[in-house]
Scaffold this motif. Sequence first.
Motif, PDB file in Angstrom:
ATOM      1  N   LEU A  49       0.832  -1.204   0.000  1.00 23.71           N
ATOM      2  CA  LEU A  49       0.000   0.000   0.000  1.00 23.71           C
ATOM      3  C   LEU A  49       0.869   1.257   0.000  1.00 23.71           C
ATOM      4  O   LEU A  49       0.662   2.167  -0.805  1.00 23.71           O
ATOM      5  CB  LEU A  49      -0.922  -0.006   1.230  1.00 23.71           C
ATOM      6  CG  LEU A  49      -1.740   1.272   1.424  1.00 23.71           C
ATOM      7  CD1 LEU A  49      -2.717   1.447   0.273  1.00 23.71           C
ATOM      8  CD2 LEU A  49      -2.480   1.260   2.753  1.00 23.71           C
ATOM      9  N   TRP A  50       1.874   1.281   0.894  1.00 19.69           N
ATOM     10  CA  TRP A  50       2.688   2.496   0.985  1.00 19.69           C
ATOM     11  C   TRP A  50       3.619   2.650  -0.203  1.00 19.69           C
ATOM     12  O   TRP A  50       3.984   3.762  -0.576  1.00 19.69           O
ATOM     13  CB  TRP A  50       3.440   2.546   2.315  1.00 19.69           C
ATOM     14  CG  TRP A  50       2.516   2.917   3.425  1.00 19.69           C
ATOM     15  CD1 TRP A  50       1.995   2.088   4.371  1.00 19.69           C
ATOM     16  CD2 TRP A  50       1.947   4.209   3.683  1.00 19.69           C
ATOM     17  NE1 TRP A  50       1.137   2.784   5.192  1.00 19.69           N
ATOM     18  CE2 TRP A  50       1.100   4.083   4.805  1.00 19.69           C
ATOM     19  CE3 TRP A  50       2.075   5.458   3.076  1.00 19.69           C
ATOM     20  CZ2 TRP A  50       0.382   5.153   5.329  1.00 19.69           C
ATOM     21  CZ3 TRP A  50       1.355   6.528   3.599  1.00 19.69           C
ATOM     22  CH2 TRP A  50       0.524   6.371   4.709  1.00 19.69           C
ATOM     23  N   VAL A  53       1.407   4.436  -2.490  1.00 21.85           N
ATOM     24  CA  VAL A  53       1.312   5.863  -2.149  1.00 21.85           C
ATOM     25  C   VAL A  53       2.569   6.595  -2.627  1.00 21.85           C
ATOM     26  O   VAL A  53       2.505   7.690  -3.189  1.00 21.85           O
ATOM     27  CB  VAL A  53       1.134   6.038  -0.626  1.00 21.85           C
ATOM     28  CG1 VAL A  53       1.227   7.500  -0.235  1.00 21.85           C
ATOM     29  CG2 VAL A  53      -0.194   5.451  -0.181  1.00 21.85           C
ATOM     30  N   ALA A 103       4.477   3.508   7.288  1.00 22.31           N
ATOM     31  CA  ALA A 103       4.793   4.170   6.028  1.00 22.31           C
ATOM     32  C   ALA A 103       6.299   4.333   5.886  1.00 22.31           C
ATOM     33  O   ALA A 103       6.836   4.247   4.779  1.00 22.31           O
ATOM     34  CB  ALA A 103       4.110   5.529   5.970  1.00 22.31           C
TER      35      ALA A 103
ATOM     36  N   LEU B  11      -3.369   9.430   3.159  1.00 22.01           N
ATOM     37  CA  LEU B  11      -3.835   8.668   1.994  1.00 22.01           C
ATOM     38  C   LEU B  11      -4.735   9.545   1.129  1.00 22.01           C
ATOM     39  O   LEU B  11      -4.566   9.636  -0.088  1.00 22.01           O
ATOM     40  CB  LEU B  11      -4.606   7.419   2.446  1.00 22.01           C
ATOM     41  CG  LEU B  11      -3.786   6.309   3.112  1.00 22.01           C
ATOM     42  CD1 LEU B  11      -4.700   5.170   3.559  1.00 22.01           C
ATOM     43  CD2 LEU B  11      -2.718   5.778   2.171  1.00 22.01           C
ATOM     44  N   ALA B  15      -3.758  11.136  -2.631  1.00 23.57           N
ATOM     45  CA  ALA B  15      -4.589  10.705  -3.758  1.00 23.57           C
ATOM     46  C   ALA B  15      -5.270  11.916  -4.410  1.00 23.57           C
ATOM     47  O   ALA B  15      -5.304  12.032  -5.650  1.00 23.57           O
ATOM     48  CB  ALA B  15      -5.627   9.690  -3.286  1.00 23.57           C
ATOM     49  N   LEU B  29      -1.157   3.496  -7.721  1.00 26.79           N
ATOM     50  CA  LEU B  29      -1.234   2.728  -6.459  1.00 26.79           C
ATOM     51  C   LEU B  29      -0.965   1.256  -6.725  1.00 26.79           C
ATOM     52  O   LEU B  29      -0.192   0.604  -6.021  1.00 26.79           O
ATOM     53  CB  LEU B  29      -2.611   2.899  -5.811  1.00 26.79           C
ATOM     54  CG  LEU B  29      -2.859   4.204  -5.047  1.00 26.79           C
ATOM     55  CD1 LEU B  29      -4.329   4.344  -4.691  1.00 26.79           C
ATOM     56  CD2 LEU B  29      -2.003   4.257  -3.798  1.00 26.79           C
TER      57      LEU B  29
END
Lengths: 192, 169
Positions: A49-50, A53, A103, B11, B15, B29
């Motif tokens: 996920l990070w 990002v 993160a 987040l 985004a 992503l």
Amino acid sequence: MSFAWVIMVAAAVLAALYTGNTGSLAQAAADGAGSAVSLGISLCGMICLWCGVMEVMKRAGLSGKLSRLLRPVLSLLFPSADGEAMDAVAANMSANLLGLGNAATPMGLIAAKRLQKLSGRGAAASDMFALLVVINTASLQLIPVTIAAVRAANGAAAPFDILPHVWVTSAASMAVAVFCAKLFARLGGTGR
Amino acid sequence: MMIALTVPLILLSVAAYGLYKRVDVFGALAEGAKKGLSVIYGIVPALIVLLTAISMLRASGAMDIATEALRPLCARIGIPPECVPLMIVRPFSGSGALAVGADIIIRHGADSVVGRTAAVMLGSTETTFYVLGLYCGAAGVSKSRYVLPAALLADITGFVTAALVVGKL
């Protein structure tokens, strides 16, 4: 790493002989190996996920902005890093400062991979890689939320009043970390 | 409340900014997540090797022996002996250190010198071996050179400073 590993296992065997815990050692080895896999699985989603990002930040030009902000410090610490490595290091440091361990780790790993690749040193740690790891093993976190929560749960009058102490202590260990890394790099004499 | 919202807000804002900059946010992503998988692929083997040794070390009782051996030395430099078990566990296990630290805080009180020292030690150090294993795994490094001694020296500095600072400030 090889040396440290042998020392750890040797210490375990010797201590087990001394304390009589020999029976639990084989099981502990199996448990440790197994827990690494479950840890990897539990880390996997968050790392992915990070990394995602980080990719968005890169494409949107955010990570470049962040690293320009931190450039004075970073270029001093990591003189041979390129833009990509610098962006990841900047993201890693910022996440660390904010206490976002989840993160900070993926971003640090991206930075580590890039720095090590740039050095062209293969399996032997480069000096820039070493510095990044040492900075991450010392704690940069400004507000230790978990510990404050533990203190609050156990009747601390002001759970966050340890902050100045934590800052002084973190600064001291960070200074020693950077100093040692730079000193040992110079003593070792082998490149970036 | 705000602290709980930090991650969701990061987040969201990353985004949203990406959208504003006309980035294919969803695609980026997913692309990043794919790279994350290759990072994990490197980490897990290194963790298996490392955690096997650490688990053996913990089960063997070596840490208890080290704790007993370090107590007198620590008392001499002004570190509360009650905090020694925490110092031993800290580099090896994050959850273990939190458990030991919480136990110290419960037993001695959150506002006692011992409890405060434990809290500062926890708050200003990291799980050194684990971090080292992760980074070496991700970067494909098996010869860590001087990284471990440097990191452990920094940890020791942290422990000693924690005791000094809580005692004096």
